[in-house]
Design an enzyme around this catalytic site. Structure first.
Site, mmCIF file in Angstrom:
data_model
loop_
_atom_site.group_PDB
_atom_site.id
_atom_site.type_symbol
_atom_site.label_atom_id
_atom_site.label_comp_id
_atom_site.label_asym_id
_atom_site.label_seq_id
_atom_site.Cartn_x
_atom_site.Cartn_y
_atom_site.Cartn_z
ATOM 1 N N ALA A 66 0.863 -1.180 0.000
ATOM 2 C CA ALA A 66 0.000 0.000 0.000
ATOM 3 C C ALA A 66 0.901 1.231 0.000
ATOM 4 O O ALA A 66 2.063 1.156 0.413
ATOM 5 C CB ALA A 66 -0.898 -0.018 1.225
ATOM 6 N N GLY A 109 0.151 -4.619 0.892
ATOM 7 C CA GLY A 109 -1.086 -4.574 0.109
ATOM 8 C C GLY A 109 -0.945 -5.258 -1.247
ATOM 9 O O GLY A 109 -1.921 -5.770 -1.793
ATOM 10 N N GLU A 112 -1.534 -8.744 -0.507
ATOM 11 C CA GLU A 112 -2.969 -8.920 -0.228
ATOM 12 C C GLU A 112 -3.766 -8.997 -1.527
ATOM 13 O O GLU A 112 -4.694 -9.796 -1.642
ATOM 14 C CB GLU A 112 -3.473 -7.772 0.660
ATOM 15 N N GLU A 132 4.613 -5.155 7.029
ATOM 16 C CA GLU A 132 3.905 -4.131 7.819
ATOM 17 C C GLU A 132 4.419 -4.017 9.248
ATOM 18 O O GLU A 132 4.471 -2.931 9.815
ATOM 19 C CB GLU A 132 2.403 -4.423 7.853
#
Ligand code: CAA
Length: 258
Positions: A66, A109, A112, A132
């Site tokens: 992300a 992300g 993900e 993360e």
């Protein structure tokens, strides 16, 4: 080919392709990119001529996570109000098969997004993982849930707690990746599989996906943990303090949405 701001999309035969396109920041996924991916996947899902969706990065990388710049200064209440992860939920209800083609890095992300897909093909030199924890956060778009369903609790925890990038070969051994290819043939080989799948009986393919997804659905226990986390988070708000103080003082609360 149809370009949006952060992705490229096109259709080859009966396969709809979504290519992440922010090369300067290794395809870091910002909220607008998520919206574009989701809306394109939903539109392919509705199109009669598209049977399979492929999500890919460029030759260098899938996505390095992300967009850290976008979230670095955000607080918990803004996160809750923005509720950006509901866009990711929409990917979970796409009915047509989604295949990820992973080059370079699929981190945070990016990983993900890979785990939202139904099959994963990767180049032999790709790396995947959830860094993360090194940023003082955790996956927020389904990573803890999907990884655990795939590899089991103990392996998921070790991977998530240390935030290590794993080589694609290790992820393949863990069952996260379906097949590995030499980098120069990854996209070609992924498209071959996608074209083959696009010729299978469409309704069977669709209902097989739905049935397999049911097999990995939430249990009540997991749903309760999720609920509890949100409950605890509310104790970071001024409104919780005000609501409970008002109750004790037998007056009407004045909520501010903070
Ligand atoms: N967000 C924003 N920018 C990013 C980014 C990210 N996730 N990842 C890389 N970039 C940017 C870098 O800042 C850099 O920009 P500048 O050229 O302007 O400095 C550019 O992309 C190239 O990156 P590097 O110079 O760092 O490239 P590298 O080859 O040396 O390293 C890397 C590659 C190991 C992937 C490294 O970029 C990195 O560690 N990136 C962050 C990975 C990460 O922590 N991802 C998780 C994000 S949090 C998340 O995803 C939360 C969630 O679940 C929703």
């Amino acid at each position: 080919m149809q370009n949006k701001e952060f992705i490229k999309t096109w259709v080859e035969g009966k396969v709809g392709v979504i290519q992440l396109d922010r090369p300067k920041v290794l395809n870091a996924i910002n909220t607008s990119m998520v919206r574009e991916i989701v809306e394109t996947a939903e539109s392919f899902d509705r199109e009669d001529d598209v049977m399979v969706i492929v999500i890919r990065g460029d030759e260098r990388t899938f996505a390095a996570g992300a967009d850290i710049d976008e979230m670095a200064e955000v607080d918990a209440v803004t996160m809750e109000l923005r509720n950006q992860f509901t866009d990711w939920d929409r990917l979970a209800i796409v009915k047509k098969p989604m295949i990820a083609a992973v080059t370079g890095y699929a981190f945070g992300g990016g990983f993900e997004l890979v785990l939202c897909c139904d099959m994963v093909f990767a180049s032999e030199n790709a790396q995947v993982g959830f860094p993360e924890v090194k940023l003082g956060v955790m996956p927020g778009a389904g990573g803890t849930q999907r990884l655990t369903k795939l590899v089991g609790k103990t392996k998921a925890l070790e991977w998530l707690w240390f935030g290590d990038a794993k080589p694609a070969s290790e992820a393949y051994d863990l069952g996260v990746i379906n097949r590995l290819f030499a980098p120069e043939v990854l996209f070609e080989e992924t498209m071959k599989v996608a074209h083959r799948l696009s010729e299978q009986a469409p309704i069977s393919v669709r209902l097989i996906k739905e049935s397999v997804n049911k097999a990995v659905d939430y249990s009540v226990y997991e749903g309760m943990q999720y609920e509890r986390k949100n409950f605890y988070m509310l104790f970071a708000t001024e409104d919780q303090k005000e609501g409970m103080a008002a109750f004790k003082e037998k007056r009407k609360p004045h909520f501010k949405g903070k």
